[in-house]
Design a protein around this motif. Structure first.
Motif, short mmCIF file in Angstrom:
data_model
loop_
_atom_site.label_atom_id
_atom_site.label_comp_id
_atom_site.label_asym_id
_atom_site.label_seq_id
_atom_site.Cartn_x
_atom_site.Cartn_y
_atom_site.Cartn_z
N TYR A 185 0.81 -1.22 0.00
CA TYR A 185 0.00 0.00 0.00
C TYR A 185 0.84 1.27 0.00
CZ TYR A 185 -3.61 3.33 1.49
OH TYR A 185 -4.46 4.40 1.57
N ASP A 232 -3.00 1.04 -3.31
CA ASP A 232 -3.41 2.41 -3.04
C ASP A 232 -3.98 3.02 -4.31
OD1 ASP A 232 -3.80 5.00 -2.31
OD2 ASP A 232 -1.69 5.47 -1.96
N SER A 285 -10.34 6.66 -3.54
CA SER A 285 -10.01 5.56 -2.64
C SER A 285 -11.02 5.49 -1.51
CB SER A 285 -8.61 5.75 -2.07
OG SER A 285 -8.35 4.82 -1.04
N TYR A 327 -10.39 4.22 1.24
CA TYR A 327 -9.63 4.47 2.46
C TYR A 327 -9.47 5.96 2.73
CZ TYR A 327 -8.27 -0.30 1.21
OH TYR A 327 -8.29 -1.62 0.84
N ASN A 328 -9.61 6.78 1.69
CA ASN A 328 -9.35 8.22 1.82
C ASN A 328 -10.31 8.99 0.91
OD1 ASN A 328 -8.10 10.68 2.31
ND2 ASN A 328 -6.06 9.78 2.28
N ARG A 332 1.99 13.34 1.02
CA ARG A 332 2.18 11.89 1.10
C ARG A 332 3.52 11.63 1.78
NH1 ARG A 332 1.60 9.42 -4.39
NH2 ARG A 332 3.75 10.08 -4.69
N ASP A 371 -1.58 10.31 4.27
CA ASP A 371 -2.02 10.82 2.98
C ASP A 371 -3.09 11.87 3.24
OD1 ASP A 371 -0.58 8.94 1.11
OD2 ASP A 371 -1.68 7.49 2.31
N SER A 430 -2.18 5.95 8.41
CA SER A 430 -2.22 4.49 8.32
C SER A 430 -0.94 3.92 8.92
CB SER A 430 -2.37 4.04 6.86
OG SER A 430 -1.35 4.60 6.06
N PHE A 450 -5.54 0.75 7.28
CA PHE A 450 -5.50 1.67 6.15
C PHE A 450 -5.97 3.08 6.54
CE2 PHE A 450 -5.87 -2.57 4.47
CZ PHE A 450 -5.03 -2.58 3.38
#
Length: 357
Positions: free
Chosen positions: A141, A148, A224, A226-227, A238, A273, A278, A304
């Motif tokens: 990831y 990702d 994503s 996750y985000n 990042r 991020d 994470s 994540f």
């Protein structure tokens, strides 16, 4: 009469000698060809197998070709070299040139497209990794190996400039790179670069401690789960960090593939991020149980999104048989337990054949 016999023997030996010399000349390799073979190395490997998965009450199975790579390394001079790597199942992976600045190995400059220095695992070849899935969840990831969506599938590689070298009689290895941050075969989509640093500390033989970090700005190429606050086309901070260690037992003898070393490596790593953090960690071990046969075990956890607790744990057990040097057959079972990602735990059984030269 005696003189005639001697003369006849000489006359018979002369053409045989000439023929022997001519034969020797035909066997000898031309200078330019000998020089070429000494300076060019050709390598390659293929990994293919079978995957069975049971998830959400459904079973799937498929044969798959995971990787088929070929690369050539040319030593132009004693200090200058060039490497080209192509994956026949996808795209050109690497192309870079190295120039060794110092007489020893303290300073070398690399320019081109290559694996980034982040984490202990990412710079390693899949042919040397214990798991069929190769890298841990966190490494996959955070380094851009594919999971990702913001970064896309970059195989842990990027375009950039790096300096690296060995210091203090090979007890300390360092890498410092300035990378585009966009991944392989892609022009930079923002005007900001990533800085990645790595220290590989080797206090004693067969043991090392690796720390690495990354400061940069990403450019989202997809959305994503996750985000969700970062949209396609957004620039976002990042940053990454990692700390790990590896130990290998010492094995004597030239038939190392028949007498494998026991090994264990693990790492704690994390990133941020935008506003989403994470982190995770893994521990993977390999123990030889008999001639050319290893037992493999791995525990892998990654969160994540720490605020949403989007985490998953993978536990893997398996065996591998080395039937010739870098060639092996693998069989592994993985139990995965996702949390807060609308998924139930699931099982995966994988078999893989690796042929390399």
């Amino acid at each position: 009469m005696k003189r005639k016999k001697i003369l006849l023997a000489i006359l018979l030996l002369v053409p045989l000698t000439v023929m022997g010399q001519d034969k020797k000349k035909t066997i000898e390799m031309p200078d330019w060809m000998a020089n070429l073979t000494e300076r060019i190395e050709l390598h390659g490997y293929g990994q293919a197998g079978y995957t069975w998965k049971q998830q959400d009450g459904k079973q799937t199975n498929t044969a798959d070709l995971k990787r088929m790579l070929f690369w050539a390394k040319a030593r132009i001079t004693d200090r200058w070299s060039f490497l080209f790597m192509h994956d026949f199942s996808s795209v050109v992976q690497e192309f870079y040139t190295d120039f060794r600045v110092t007489n020893d190995r303290a300073l070398t400059v690399r320019f081109g497209q290559f694996k980034n220095s982040y984490t202990l695992e990412n710079p390693l070849s899949p042919t040397k990794m214990e798991l069929i899935d190769v890298y841990s969840q966190g490494v996959t990831y955070l380094s851009g190996c594919g999971s990702d969506p913001l970064f896309g599938v970059q195989y842990g590689r990027d375009l950039g400039l790096m300096i690296y070298g060995d210091l203090f009689k090979n007890h300390l290895y360092y890498e410092l790179a300035v990378m585009q941050g966009q991944g392989i075969n892609i022009k930079d989509k923002n005007n900001k670069k990533d800085v990645i640093a790595r220290l590989d500390i080797r206090p004693v033989e067969n043991f090392r401690v690796v720390v690495s970090g990354q400061l940069g700005t990403g450019h989202a190429v997809a959305t994503s789960k996750y985000n969700p606050d970062i949209k396609v086309g957004d620039d976002y901070k990042r940053n990454r960090w990692s700390a790990g260690a590896e130990w290998k037992s010492h094995v004597k003898g030239v038939d190392y593939w028949k007498n494998r070393a026991a090994s264990v490596h693990g790492e704690v790593l994390g990133g941020k991020d935008g506003d989403v953090k994470s982190w995770g960690g893994y521990l993977t071990g390999c123990v030889p149980v008999c001639k050319a046969l290893d037992v493999i075990g791995s525990a892998d956890y990654f969160n994540f999104n720490t605020d949403a607790k989007m985490e998953q744990t993978n536990v893997t057990l398996g065996v591998q048989h080395w039937f010739y040097r870098t060639c092996r057959a693998q069989l592994q079972y993985t139990l995965s337990n996702p949390c807060n990602m609308n998924q139930k735990h699931y099982s995966t059984l994988q078999a893989q054949l690796q042929v390399a030269f």
